[in-house]
Design an enzyme around this catalytic site. Structure first.
Site, PDB file in Angstrom:
ATOM      1  CG  HIS A 196      45.833  27.657  33.785  1.00 52.05           C
ATOM      2  ND1 HIS A 196      45.920  26.547  34.573  1.00 52.05           N
ATOM      3  CD2 HIS A 196      44.742  28.330  34.229  1.00 52.05           C
ATOM      4  CE1 HIS A 196      44.925  26.531  35.443  1.00 52.05           C
ATOM      5  NE2 HIS A 196      44.202  27.603  35.260  1.00 52.05           N
ATOM      6  CG  HIS A 210      22.967  38.428  32.696  1.00 52.23           C
ATOM      7  ND1 HIS A 210      23.446  39.151  31.629  1.00 52.23           N
ATOM      8  CD2 HIS A 210      23.955  37.548  33.024  1.00 52.23           C
ATOM      9  CE1 HIS A 210      24.678  38.730  31.322  1.00 52.23           C
ATOM     10  NE2 HIS A 210      25.014  37.772  32.154  1.00 52.23           N
TER      11      HIS A 210
END
Ligand SMILES: [Fe+2]
Length: 595
Positions: free
Chosen positions: A20, A140
């Site tokens: 991008h 996590h």
């Protein structure tokens, strides 16, 4: 057994920027796999952990954490060949089919191959061979469960996204996890908050804490209905539902323009942030913050009740939100709570390592509170060498005795701003007294002074206090849960203490406290006792030792160099006291100051 834990996806951000071109800085972090870190477990003990950004200066980088890996191994005296498992905090490989529309990106960026290749490129074939992917949310979850020391409870993970999920709820017994609930990326609270952050002109996946800081200045009522219409808690399914209209989450790389247009239609068109507090923007931030807090309180409350669990472990970037954490800590159903201090993806480095250790039965139970001082530390000789290389500076060696701590306490009491560098660097984003800038908490101008000297940050962002555990309860209202130890939850300042703490009280009378205990940080606790003896209050402003755009300072050379370029009054570093290059007159004494 030796386990090396890693976070980050080495090719992810570069690919995002390549694919991008022309992407602006606000959208540069809209990609998976940032916050690279390494962590090392030796026979079940976490002996080292550090983020790559601290070695390279590139904030939040996702590149292979090769400096952090090399440092972890070196610090523990472990050769790469001796590492049994390299645990990585993503396991995309098993989700190949979900990425059928972006197979090339999947192969180049997301698979474990991309990490193995990066390890090989750095000459670590032996580490590449031992790579073991770990499900992101499991990493996590364990990053909070293991250090909590809780024998059983509920773990909740919420972030932007894992492989295919954005929120998960787990029940744990010891280190055995059972996943009870999972939500897709479309219902991501992290993405919702990130879009709100980007809507206000801040950086997605980076500046969310600014929105949290702005929120108390606004009125949440004005835009509450916008968020209530968009996101709700479904009590039947125990799930958060976010009703983004079709296409709203398209073009993520451009900062979710469709979602932002939708929000603008229903609210207003924001001005670019200029550091001031603007009414519309503050009201929006307040409504977004309330939305997050309400949804998390509903979800966590629901699952606590449904499971009968009373011990709560939290991890994932969402739980760096101290306002929501304060509300969760106040839930009647919570008896104990732990939040991983490195709740961003850096925390999945130790989390993945713990997952591998659990699998191999090589994990020691937590002993005492989690020690976040896991990064590099430096000897007195190393600091002296760094000082001797700077003949332009004035410094003296005092050693780490009582006189040294008294001198620092005296300086703080005399309203000087002091840089304080001792011991091992903090793991996680918060400076917890080993790489900190400290000052008296009672000057009305303290925020302006620190900002003009070093921080240059938005006027609405509050500074946080570090308070000695013995002073905590007379100054703050808190249940004293673990997040208080790591600056992970706000607490209300008691009305009678507000004048004494005028420099750190936020607009809603809260403060993001760090409770300092002699057990976790004896030198810092001793300093706070010295400050109490001189001012009556064992509390200081504690902000991270760095300048704008710089990660938390790691080493003495950078500390001394940074100090010499900014207008702080003193640097206390491992028994040495450094004066500013140009002596700054101490400010006029604060009325009522004993020092
Ligand atoms: Fe994450």
């Amino acid at each position: 057994m030796i386990v090396l834990g890693l976070s980050g996806l080495p090719r992810s951000q570069a690919r995002h920027l390549e694919d991008h071109p022309g992407i602006g800085p606000l959208d540069a972090r809209i990609c998976q796999g940032l916050d690279s870190a390494a962590a090392l477990l030796v026979d079940g003990e976490l002996v080292a952990a550090a983020s790559e950004e601290r070695f390279t200066g590139e904030k939040g980088t996702g590149k292979l954490p090769h400096h952090a890996i090399a440092w972890c191994l070196d610090a523990a005296g472990i050769a790469p060949e001796a590492v049994d498992v390299v645990a990585h905090g993503f396991d995309y490989d098993r989700h190949r089919r979900a990425f059928v529309l972006s197979q090339q990106h999947f192969d180049d960026v997301l698979t474990s191959r991309s990490v193995a290749d990066a390890l090989t490129e750095h000459g670590w074939d032996v580490l590449a061979d031992r790579l073991r992917p770990v499900e992101h949310h499991r990493a996590h979850a364990l990053s909070a469960v293991v250090p909590s020391g809780f024998d059983q409870g509920l773990a909740v993970v919420s972030d932007g996204m894992g492989e295919v999920e954005s929120l998960s709820v787990w029940r744990f017994r010891g280190t055995e996890l059972e996943k009870l609930h999972s939500q897709p990326i479309a219902a991501s609270l992290g993405i919702l908050y990130g879009i709100g952050t980007r809507f206000l002109g801040f950086q997605f996946n980076s500046d969310e804490y600014k929105v949290m800081g702005l929120a108390p200045y606004g009125d949440p009522e004005r835009f509450r209905s916008v968020f209530r219409k968009l996101a709700r808690f479904d009590a039947d399914r125990g799930s958060i539902v976010i009703d983004w209209p079709k296409g709203a989450l398209a073009d993520a790389h451009r900062g979710y323009p469709h979602a932002r247009a939708l929000l603008a239609e229903q609210t207003f068109t924001p001005n670019p942030p200029d550091g001031s507090i603007q009414r519309d923007e503050a009201d929006f931030a307040a409504a977004l913050q309330d939305c997050l807090t309400e949804l998390l309180v509903a979800l966590v409350g629901h699952w606590l009740e449904r499971t009968g669990e009373r011990s709560l472990c939290l991890a994932g970037g969402t739980f760096l939100n101290c306002k929501s954490n304060q509300a969760l800590a106040a839930l009647a159903g919570v008896d104990r709570m732990f939040v991983q201090p490195a709740s961003g993806d850096d925390g999945t480095a130790p989390g993945a390592a713990w997952a591998a250790a659990v699998e191999h039965g090589s994990l020691n139970p937590a002993k005492g509170p989690f020690d976040p001082y896991l990064g590099p530390g430096y000897s007195r000789d190393e600091v002296r060498a760094a000082l001797e290389a700077r003949p332009d500076l004035t410094w003296r060696e005092m050693g780490l005795g009582e006189d040294y701590v008294s001198a620092a306490a005296e300086d703080i009491a005399a309203d000087r701003i002091v840089a304080w560098f001792h011991g091992r660097m903090e793991f996680g984003p918060r400076a917890l007294g080993n790489r900190s800038i400290l000052a008296r908490p009672d000057g009305d101008r303290i925020k302006d002074r620190i900002n003009s000297a070093v921080k240059f940050r938005e006027a609405f962002r509050p500074f946080a206090p570090a308070v000695h555990v013995d002073d905590r309860d007379r100054l703050f209202v808190t249940r004293g849960f673990a997040p208080d130890l790591y600056m992970l939850a706000t607490a209300q300042v008691r009305p009678e203490a507000r004048a004494t703490l005028s420099g750190i009280v936020h607009e809603d009378d809260s403060a993001r406290i760090q409770t300092v205990t002699p057990e976790l940080n004896p030198a810092f606790a001793e300093l706070l006792v010295g400050v109490r003896e001189r001012t009556g209050t064992g509390c200081v402003v504690n902000t991270s030792f760095n300048v704008k755009g710089q990660p938390l300072i790691m080493d003495p050379v950078t500390a001394i160099d940074t100090f010499s370029r900014i207008a702080l009054d003193r640097l206390y570093i491992e028994g040495f006291v450094v004066e500013p290059t140009t002596m700054i007159d101490p400010p006029a004494p604060v009325p009522g100051s004993a020092g």
